[in-house]
Motif scaffolding. Structure first.
Motif, mmCIF file in Angstrom:
data_model
loop_
_atom_site.group_PDB
_atom_site.id
_atom_site.type_symbol
_atom_site.label_atom_id
_atom_site.label_comp_id
_atom_site.label_asym_id
_atom_site.label_seq_id
_atom_site.Cartn_x
_atom_site.Cartn_y
_atom_site.Cartn_z
ATOM 1 N N PRO A 121 2.777 5.650 -6.261
ATOM 2 C CA PRO A 121 3.530 6.830 -6.704
ATOM 3 C C PRO A 121 4.813 7.040 -5.906
ATOM 4 N N PHE A 122 4.805 6.598 -4.634
ATOM 5 C CA PHE A 122 5.965 6.765 -3.778
ATOM 6 C C PHE A 122 6.905 5.556 -3.813
ATOM 7 N N ALA A 123 6.576 4.592 -4.670
ATOM 8 C CA ALA A 123 7.474 3.468 -4.970
ATOM 9 C C ALA A 123 8.028 2.776 -3.726
ATOM 10 N N ALA A 124 7.159 2.528 -2.761
ATOM 11 C CA ALA A 124 7.513 1.820 -1.532
ATOM 12 C C ALA A 124 8.479 2.603 -0.641
ATOM 13 N N GLY A 125 8.687 3.896 -0.934
ATOM 14 C CA GLY A 125 9.561 4.711 -0.100
ATOM 15 C C GLY A 125 8.790 5.739 0.702
ATOM 16 N N PHE A 126 9.513 6.659 1.339
ATOM 17 C CA PHE A 126 8.943 7.789 2.082
ATOM 18 C C PHE A 126 8.134 7.361 3.315
ATOM 19 N N GLY A 127 8.513 6.266 3.952
ATOM 20 C CA GLY A 127 7.901 5.887 5.218
ATOM 21 C C GLY A 127 6.400 5.745 5.149
ATOM 22 N N GLN A 128 5.693 6.460 6.028
ATOM 23 C CA GLN A 128 4.247 6.289 6.126
ATOM 24 C C GLN A 128 3.504 6.773 4.891
ATOM 25 N N LEU A 129 4.179 7.467 3.965
ATOM 26 C CA LEU A 129 3.507 7.928 2.761
ATOM 27 C C LEU A 129 3.277 6.800 1.764
ATOM 28 N N ASN A 130 4.040 5.725 1.870
ATOM 29 C CA ASN A 130 3.944 4.716 0.818
ATOM 30 C C ASN A 130 2.744 3.807 1.010
ATOM 31 N N MET A 131 2.402 3.128 -0.049
ATOM 32 C CA MET A 131 1.219 2.274 -0.116
ATOM 33 C C MET A 131 1.231 1.155 0.926
ATOM 34 N N GLY A 132 2.442 0.722 1.316
ATOM 35 C CA GLY A 132 2.556 -0.341 2.310
ATOM 36 C C GLY A 132 2.024 0.046 3.673
ATOM 37 N N ASN A 133 1.819 1.348 3.917
ATOM 38 C CA ASN A 133 1.233 1.796 5.174
ATOM 39 C C ASN A 133 -0.199 1.290 5.323
ATOM 40 N N ALA A 134 -0.851 1.008 4.200
ATOM 41 C CA ALA A 134 -2.214 0.469 4.229
ATOM 42 C C ALA A 134 -2.257 -0.983 3.760
ATOM 43 N N PHE A 135 -1.427 -1.323 2.774
ATOM 44 C CA PHE A 135 -1.350 -2.694 2.260
ATOM 45 C C PHE A 135 -0.148 -3.363 2.927
ATOM 46 N N THR A 136 -0.331 -3.816 4.166
ATOM 47 C CA THR A 136 0.813 -4.221 4.977
ATOM 48 C C THR A 136 1.537 -5.445 4.421
ATOM 49 N N SER A 137 0.857 -6.289 3.647
ATOM 50 C CA SER A 137 1.529 -7.461 3.079
ATOM 51 C C SER A 137 2.555 -7.065 2.028
ATOM 52 N N GLY A 138 2.500 -5.799 1.561
ATOM 53 C CA GLY A 138 3.456 -5.316 0.575
ATOM 54 C C GLY A 138 4.387 -4.263 1.123
ATOM 55 N N ASN A 139 4.502 -4.180 2.453
ATOM 56 C CA ASN A 139 5.340 -3.156 3.073
ATOM 57 C C ASN A 139 6.793 -3.630 3.120
ATOM 58 N N THR A 140 7.345 -3.899 1.926
ATOM 59 C CA THR A 140 8.702 -4.409 1.763
ATOM 60 C C THR A 140 8.930 -5.616 2.669
ATOM 61 N N VAL A 141 8.117 -6.643 2.476
ATOM 62 C CA VAL A 141 8.220 -7.863 3.269
ATOM 63 C C VAL A 141 9.266 -8.770 2.634
ATOM 64 N N THR A 173 -1.376 11.257 8.672
ATOM 65 C CA THR A 173 -2.229 10.089 8.849
ATOM 66 C C THR A 173 -3.151 10.313 10.032
ATOM 67 N N GLN A 174 -4.441 10.189 9.791
ATOM 68 C CA GLN A 174 -5.458 10.288 10.852
ATOM 69 C C GLN A 174 -5.787 8.898 11.372
ATOM 70 N N GLN A 184 -10.223 2.290 14.409
ATOM 71 C CA GLN A 184 -10.879 3.265 13.548
ATOM 72 C C GLN A 184 -10.234 3.270 12.161
ATOM 73 N N ASN A 185 -10.942 3.828 11.184
ATOM 74 C CA ASN A 185 -10.376 3.943 9.841
ATOM 75 C C ASN A 185 -9.108 4.799 9.869
ATOM 76 N N GLN A 186 -8.042 4.259 9.305
ATOM 77 C CA GLN A 186 -6.791 5.009 9.178
ATOM 78 C C GLN A 186 -6.727 5.615 7.784
ATOM 79 N N SER A 187 -6.630 6.945 7.689
ATOM 80 C CA SER A 187 -6.568 7.630 6.403
ATOM 81 C C SER A 187 -5.291 8.455 6.314
#
Length: 378
Positions: free
Chosen positions: A133-153, A356-357, A330-333
């Motif tokens: 939903p955040f289209a790879a933007g908004f820093g830690q809000l985007n999906m790449g914060n968890a899917f690191t291989s897609g963090n605008t590599v 982010t916890q 620990q689990n990052q949420s």
């Protein structure tokens, strides 16, 4: 005089015919605003910041892209794109002139396209770009914060092939002969021996049909033999989909990463960096046999009206047993909320908040960001 006029008319005609067969587009993004951010631990230690934030929704950039007809349905195409910090005018992506993209290729509707140069991997393009939903933007809000291989590599020296779209399906396969990414084995540069460079395979399959979208990607990075990580590789796969119900668009995805991770380029999207490199190194590739985790996202885009929408997502990194034992990971949420309002098709306002916890999988670490900004596209 008549000959001069005739020659001018003929030249104008030829120029018109040539321009009808090719085109070059200049484009760019200017994005800036204000942001408050804090990172803290349960023992009371932490740091906060308030000030200007630039390239939050979309990285600031300018670029050119073009296509030229070669006849028989064949086209030449190219893209060059330069990133910059709007706050001080400095170049980004390590100061590269065209650090965001630099490639040339050939395309045909019957067989697809092939590209050579610097470009983002398929997980960034098809998984994060298609589902987040955040289209790879908004820093830690985007999906790449968890899917690191897609963090605008972004990868250097990539040979990429993409099939044409067939009944909604499209496949892609790329290989980077020398990624240009630094790693915990050292900056590999561009050695004459191919094996002395970090290399990467990127592959993907996507399907788009009306309101339904699905994608699956695979990434594998190889450490350079000339580094301490000789023989190591990082493996990752992801699968996800979205469905647009008009009143809400829902997306979900799941991924697995083993033997390391990609730090990527998004702010806060460093995955397990603090757990694996306490010195705070910002390596783009971290090879670590004891590191493994699963990634999750559930996201939603809710149209409020024709010009505004609410963005929601929850993401998580769940470390495996080895990673928990080795680093007390620990689990990052992450819980994320955003809102955008379109003044025009090219200019919009945005605001966002995210927390982010167990940030970066560090026990009790908490990261919070709140901001507002404006984006103009040309």
């Amino acid at each position: 005089m008549k000959k001069t006029l005739l020659a001018a008319a003929l030249l104008a005609g030829f120029a018109g015919a040539a321009s009808a067969q090719s085109s070059v587009t200049l484009y760019g993004v200017l994005d800036g605003g204000l942001r408050y951010s804090s990172v803290s631990l349960a023992n009371g230690t932490g740091v906060t910041n308030f000030g200007g934030a630039y390239g939050v929704q979309s990285g600031n950039r300018w670029g050119m892209k073009g296509v030229e007809s070669l006849g028989n349905g064949n086209n030449a195409m190219f893209q060059i794109e330069s990133g910059f910090d709007m706050g001080n005018g400095a170049g980004q992506q390590g100061g590269r002139l065209f650090g965001r993209a630099s490639w040339v290729g050939l395309q045909n509707a019957a067989w697809g396209d092939v590209r050579l140069g610097r470009m983002t991997n398929l997980t960034s393009d098809w998984m994060v770009g298609g589902l987040d939903p955040f289209a790879a933007g908004f820093g830690q809000l985007n999906m790449g914060n968890a899917f690191t291989s897609g963090n605008t590599v972004r990868l250097d020296n990539v040979l990429m092939y993409r099939t044409p779209v067939m009944s909604g399906f499209q496949a892609g396969l790329g290989y980077s002969f020398a990624t240009g990414l630094t790693s915990n084995g050292g900056t590999t540069g561009y050695g004459f021996a191919t094996s002395n460079n970090s290399r990467q395979i990127t592959a993907g399959l996507k399907y788009a049909n009306g309101p339904f979208y699905a994608a699956a990607t695979y990434e594998k990075a190889y450490a350079a033999e000339s580094t301490a990580m000789n023989g190591q590789s990082i493996n990752n796969w992801n699968i996800g989909g979205s469905y647009d119900l008009k009143v809400v668009k829902i997306g979900v995805a799941y991924g697995q990463t083993r033997d390391g991770f990609w730090a990527g380029s998004g702010a806060g999207g460093t995955g397990a960096t603090l757990a694996t490199t306490p010195s705070g190194s910002s390596n783009a590739l971290v090879f670590a046999p004891s590191v493994g985790y699963n990634s999750y996202i559930v996201g939603a885009t809710i149209p409020v009206n024709a010009v505004s929408r609410v963005l929601l997502s929850w993401t998580m990194i769940a470390p495996n047993t080895n990673m928990k034992d080795a680093y007390n990971a620990q689990n990052q949420s992450s819980f994320n909320l955003g809102y955008t309002y379109d003044f025009t098709k090219r200019t919009n306002l945005y605001t966002y908040v995210g927390q982010t916890q167990n940030y970066a999988t560090v026990d009790t670490a908490k990261s919070t960001i709140v901001g507002v900004g404006i984006r103009h596209q040309f």
